[in-house]
Design a protein around this motif. Structure first.
Motif, short mmCIF file in Angstrom:
data_model
loop_
_atom_site.label_atom_id
_atom_site.label_comp_id
_atom_site.label_asym_id
_atom_site.label_seq_id
_atom_site.Cartn_x
_atom_site.Cartn_y
_atom_site.Cartn_z
N ALA A 95 27.27 11.93 8.90
CA ALA A 95 28.51 11.17 9.08
C ALA A 95 29.64 12.09 9.51
O ALA A 95 30.48 11.72 10.34
N VAL A 96 29.65 13.30 8.96
CA VAL A 96 30.68 14.29 9.34
C VAL A 96 30.53 14.63 10.82
O VAL A 96 31.51 14.66 11.59
N GLU A 97 29.30 14.87 11.25
CA GLU A 97 29.07 15.21 12.66
C GLU A 97 29.54 14.08 13.57
O GLU A 97 30.19 14.31 14.60
N ASP A 122 32.48 14.19 16.41
CA ASP A 122 32.22 13.79 17.80
C ASP A 122 33.21 12.72 18.24
O ASP A 122 33.69 12.76 19.39
N ALA A 123 33.51 11.79 17.36
CA ALA A 123 34.46 10.72 17.72
C ALA A 123 35.85 11.29 17.97
O ALA A 123 36.53 10.91 18.93
N VAL A 124 36.27 12.22 17.11
CA VAL A 124 37.61 12.82 17.28
C VAL A 124 37.64 13.64 18.57
O VAL A 124 38.60 13.59 19.35
N THR A 125 36.57 14.37 18.83
CA THR A 125 36.51 15.19 20.06
C THR A 125 36.57 14.30 21.30
O THR A 125 37.28 14.61 22.27
N GLY A 136 39.87 15.54 22.35
CA GLY A 136 39.49 16.84 22.93
C GLY A 136 38.92 17.75 21.86
O GLY A 136 38.88 17.39 20.68
N PRO A 137 38.50 18.98 22.27
CA PRO A 137 37.88 19.91 21.32
C PRO A 137 38.81 20.24 20.16
O PRO A 137 40.01 20.44 20.36
N ILE A 138 38.21 20.35 18.97
CA ILE A 138 39.00 20.56 17.75
C ILE A 138 39.31 22.05 17.58
O ILE A 138 38.41 22.89 17.59
N ASP A 139 40.63 22.37 17.44
CA ASP A 139 41.04 23.78 17.23
C ASP A 139 41.34 24.09 15.79
O ASP A 139 41.36 25.25 15.40
N ARG A 150 30.92 23.71 9.18
CA ARG A 150 29.68 23.94 9.95
C ARG A 150 29.65 23.09 11.21
O ARG A 150 29.33 23.58 12.30
N ALA A 151 29.99 21.82 11.07
CA ALA A 151 29.97 20.92 12.22
C ALA A 151 31.04 21.31 13.24
O ALA A 151 30.81 21.25 14.45
#
Ligand code: HXC
Length: 261
Positions: A72-74, A78-81, A85-88, A126-127
């Motif tokens: 669910a975390v992954e 993915d949904a936020v990305t 965009g890519p998470i910083d 980790r994700a």
């Protein structure tokens, strides 16, 4: 509240905040948004998460997930990305707690808090590492506590969990530092208006707690937001592996009860 920082301090940054639907997590998400970042908030309570995101505006997206569930975390990352965009910047603020004497705490009660705080923090780190931090660098900010610095009765589960969180902060700072990832933490003391306060200091216990804080006031959620903005900003560019205590001196004052406060 007027910020001491430039309003574009975090412009162009994409942050993910677990526990971002309420309390300190929400305060951090709001502070990031106020400084130009886009923010994905993760939480278990879908209704509360959606309502919070709607209130926080269009640069905030909800991504429901239980941090205990790696899949669910992954999916949430993915949904936020996909949306922002890519998470910083990753903030682990989701936590679980209650008062319970160790002698009456069930193994599942202990495991549940470890699972939310410690495993949840690892799952999210980790994700995020796989998806963006490994290649682009970034900042991880873990919300901890001071419970385990000395010893806090009725809190064996949360103390063990936050000790694990601090170990994660230090270890990942060493392992991921060479890739341009800073890993930092904050250890809030008693913060007014949080679920933690109402669970851990209900009713007249609040007065007693106040008397043990050298600054003689509770912390505010917006103070945690301001500290988080600093720690993820370039102003903190050489800080890694460190957990900053923001508790009005409370844990240092623990021994002062012997001297009458
Ligand atoms: C003893 C308890 C308990 C209590 C739950 N349990 N509450 N044991 N006293 N008050 C036990 C249950 O009996 C069960 O064990 C096990 O814990 C799991 O409980 P569930 O209700 O099934 O778990 P769940 O629905 O997943 O809820 C997790 C939770 C809950 C942690 C128990 O309280 C929660 O969702 N909290 C989230 C919000 C929160 O706590 N925020 C405050 C964070 S404060 P058995 O054996 O019966 O199956 C914080 C700050 C720390 O972190 C530092 C402050 C200074």
């Amino acid at each position: 509240m007027k910020s001491i920082f430039r309003s574009d301090l975090l412009a162009g940054r994409v942050a993910l905040v677990t526990g971002g639907g309420s309390g300190i997590g929400r305060g951090i998400a709001e502070a990031f948004l106020a400084h130009g970042a886009s923010v994905g908030i993760v939480g278990r309570n879908v209704e509360r998460l959606n309502a919070a995101a709607a209130e926080m505006g269009e640069r905030c997206v909800p991504a429901p997930a239980d941090v205990r569930d790696p899949k669910a975390v992954e999916a949430a990352l993915d949904a936020v990305t996909a949306a922002l965009g890519p998470i910083d910047v990753v903030v682990n603020s989701a936590a679980g707690n209650f008062l319970a004497p160790a002698a009456a705490l069930s193994p599942n009660g202990f495991r549940t808090v470890m699972d939310i705080d410690a495993n949840g923090t690892f799952n999210v780190c980790r994700a995020a590492f796989d998806r963006s931090l490994r290649d682009r660098g970034g900042v991880v900010l873990n919300v901890s506590a001071t419970l385990h610095y000395a010893a806090t009765p009725l809190q064996v589960h949360a103390s063990a969990a936050k000790a694990a969180v601090d170990a994660i902060t230090r270890t990942l700072a060493v392992e991921w530092g060479p890739l341009g990832v800073r890993v930092v933490g904050i250890a809030p003391g008693p913060i007014d208006g949080t679920e933690g306060m109402s669970r851990l200091a209900p009713g007249d216990a609040k007065e007693r707690v106040l008397g043990a804080i050298p600054l003689r006031r509770f912390g505010r959620i917006d103070e945690m937001g301001t500290l988080a903005v600093f720690l993820v900003s370039e102003g903190a560019s050489y800080i890694s592996g460190e957990t900053v205590v923001a508790d009005g001196g409370a844990w240092l004052g623990t021994a002062s009860v012997w001297m009458g406060g």
